[in-house]
Design an enzyme around this catalytic site. Sequence first.
Site: not given
Length: 418
Positions: A297, A351
């Site tokens: 990320h 996710d």
Amino acid sequence: MAAKNTGGSTAVQPNPESAAGEPLAPPPPAAPAVATETTVSFRPGLEGVPATQSAICDIDGNRGILTYRGYPVDQLARQSSFLETAYLLIWGELPTIFQLRDFEHEVKMHRRVSFRIRDMMKCFPASGHPMDALQASAASLGLFYSRRALNDPQYIVAAVVRLIAKIPTMVAAFQLIRKGQDPIQPRDDLTYAENFLYMLTEQEPDRTAARILDACLILHAEHSLNASTFSARVTASTLTDPYAVVASAVGTLAGPLHGGANEDVLDMLEEIGTIDQVEPWLDRAIAAKQKIMGFGHREYRVKDPRAVILQGLAEELFTRFGTDPMYDLARALEAAAAGRLGAKGIYPNVDFYSGLVYRKLGIPRDLFTPIFAIARTAGWLAHWREQLGANRIFRPSQIYTGYPERTWLPLEQRPLPT
Ligand code: CMC
């Protein structure tokens, strides 16, 4: 350069009243402090480049802390509801009991979508991706509610309610339509998440399942200036209608580097197959410089706090409805990846476990990202409203890398390739 209210800015100050005579929304926060102009060099992906000022959400990527309007997301996921969190994000403060009651009531009253939209959706190819169906349906709302009055507080409230209410109905409608069935009407006696599960499955929703889905919606509701939110703000800055704002954000969310990664995580786990294959598969993937889906990320150097909470929710579901061997595989992959990618700050993101939760809830894989969109609509609308409060159209510069000025030649004078 500071944001300023130039021609076309709106400085919207919605503060309508509830039936109880209380303001439906708290007054908007004071304009943020004005930043000074800085010179920045080109940064691919705008990494580290502030593109707006925002009071909606904060991420501490080193400590793994995410707050919405100052409230840690884990507190909200445990104690709030999605609609309360949406209210908080959009209007800036937690609602009072009357404000929440009104907001929930309004959303319930606007869940239905016009038969014309349902008929339009029946013309979509059943093989199309539900994100494409959602993008088209969200955009179509602009045709049905074409009055645009960005300075009218009632218009802002109505658009917020309409989008929060109708997006889940459109996701569920496409799911039934592509199976050859007629969409079913929302049920007013059900909560937001219960009603969505009901519209999707046509069955009485399980309370625990609905509560966990509601928590997932809270976790996905907002995440500062990610790609789809940036898209929403850019679109909002042109002063177009909110349906175009949400439709553009849905299109951006659909990509596999953004919202679409949760589908790919399950494909990846299926490809790995068994726990003994985790390490060799991971070594091959890293050697091939392949991205591990659900990992990494831009903002986090530790495990995404939302992944931590989602993992807990997944375990709660497995305790109630039975375990999933894919979860053991996922944990083995997380453990193996920590040793290989952890030093680079690459850990599971939101996710990684969300797909496993949705799978256990019986939700088809290609609906994972539309569910993300249902949740993120709250964040997009918060940013829409914030953008309108101190608008300046986005128009970044570029570094030109093409030819210097040259002269057009008639066809017969152009050299042929050798
Ligand atoms: N697996 C392996 N290596 C990775 C990964 C990954 N998932 N993510 C980043 N890296 C490496 C990358 O190879 C690069 O290494 P090097 O410097 O040696 O070339 C370095 O980390 C920086 O990667 P990047 O792609 O430049 O990082 P970014 O900030 O541009 O991308 C990201 C962030 C989320 C797009 C990326 O981590 C990624 O593609 N992850 C997989 C897709 C995914 O899970 N997306 C969901 C994101 S969270 C939900 C959402 O926002 O929608």
